[in-house]
Design an enzyme around this catalytic site. Structure first.
Site, PDB file in Angstrom:
ATOM      1  N   LYS A 179       0.850  -1.262   0.025  1.00 41.13           N
ATOM      2  CA  LYS A 179       0.238   0.005  -0.029  1.00 41.13           C
ATOM      3  C   LYS A 179       0.835   1.268  -0.093  1.00 41.13           C
ATOM      4  O   LYS A 179       0.563   2.361  -0.633  1.00 41.13           O
ATOM      5  CB  LYS A 179      -0.885  -0.122   1.219  1.00 41.13           C
ATOM      6  N   ASP A 210     -10.388   2.173   1.511  1.00 42.82           N
ATOM      7  CA  ASP A 210     -10.822   1.601   2.687  1.00 42.82           C
ATOM      8  C   ASP A 210     -11.325   2.865   3.532  1.00 42.82           C
ATOM      9  O   ASP A 210     -12.249   2.410   4.283  1.00 42.82           O
ATOM     10  CB  ASP A 210      -9.457   1.153   3.456  1.00 42.82           C
TER      11      ASP A 210
END
Length: 279
Positions: free
Chosen positions: A72, A109
């Protein structure tokens, strides 16, 4: 963005390890429901060292990538543009390839957490508690920045973690107070409790669930329910699961990669539930 169902397009989830990922199940269910018969979604075990080569090798048939740990942050230098949301937590879980070949990074997210809570009727809370201080906790703080009007108390195991959470709070403009993990049972009285810890870490707290708990957001989905979530539900509290988060962040990824909206939330959720039941 690609929008034609007749276009043969590819997408995938990358990470290491990755075999456990539910992302292919969710995205393929969306493609089926949307009639995107020529779309495919795969998974590849890719670590940080292999990521640049993989991204450089993406051809014009690729629509995008989902990224999980440990990629990420590693993907950010490979991108042309990073959204404000992703930049706020230095984490990209979504790479979209535009028609002109640009690589756009986003983080679904954070809005996925907000959407999962909204689905349970949680639009705003006066205060909240976070259990844990890892990467997911920073995303939780970013989500709480959108819905929490007051203080967030983070329960952590070390002074270093406490300092990190306070720094994230300053960066995200969230009022953060830290407390020792030994006092984590106090968190369970908050209007919203977000558990961001690994499997088993909160099991001992189940016995401390109050008689009338409010809302628990437990980011785990396997094994499910956690001991904490099971006791919370038994006492009548609202529970948002890691599967809820996984579905809602995937919904946003599908919409960005395919250009089709809205993505089929319920079809994706049912596919995820079936996959978990069969494991």
């Amino acid at each position: 963005m690609p929008t034609r169902a007749t276009d043969a397009r590819r997408a995938a989830v990358l990470g290491s390890p990755i075999a456990h990922s539910l992302s292919p199940v969710l995205h393929r269910a969306a493609y089926d429901e949307l009639g995107l018969t020529d779309w495919s979604y795969d998974l590849f075990d890719v670590d940080e060292a292999a990521l640049p080569g993989f991204v450089e090798g993406l051809g014009p048939e690729w629509a995008g990538l989902s990224l999980t740990m440990p990629l990420k942050r590693a993907v950010i230098p490979l991108l042309d543009t990073v959204s404000e949301t992703a930049a706020s937590v230095e984490a990209v879980n979504t790479l979209v390839l535009t028609d002109d070949g640009r690589r756009v990074g986003d983080n679904t997210d954070i809005p996925g957490m907000v959407a999962a809570l909204r689905e349970r009727g949680i639009e705003q809370v006066d205060s909240a508690a976070i259990l844990g201080a890892g990467a997911t906790a920073s995303s939780a703080l970013a989500a709480l920045a959108r819905i929490c009007a007051g203080e967030v108390v983070a329960y952590v195991r070390s002074a270093d973690r406490a300092a990190e959470m306070r720094q994230w709070g300053e960066r995200l403009d969230v009022e953060v107070r830290t407390a020792d993990w030994a006092d984590a049972a106090d968190a369970l009285h908050a209007p919203l409790v977000v558990a961001t810890t690994p499997a088993g870490a909160t099991d001992a707290l189940a016995a401390a669930v109050p008689e009338r708990p409010a809302t628990l957001f437990d980011v785990l989905y396997e094994p499910w329910p956690t001991a904490l979530a099971a006791r919370w539900s038994a006492y009548g509290g609202a529970v948002v699961s890691g599967l809820d988060l996984l579905v809602h962040q995937a919904v946003l990824q599908v919409e960005q990669m395919t250009g089709r909206s809205p993505a089929p939330v319920e079809a994706m959720r049912k596919a995820g539930e079936r996959a978990l039941e069969s494991r």
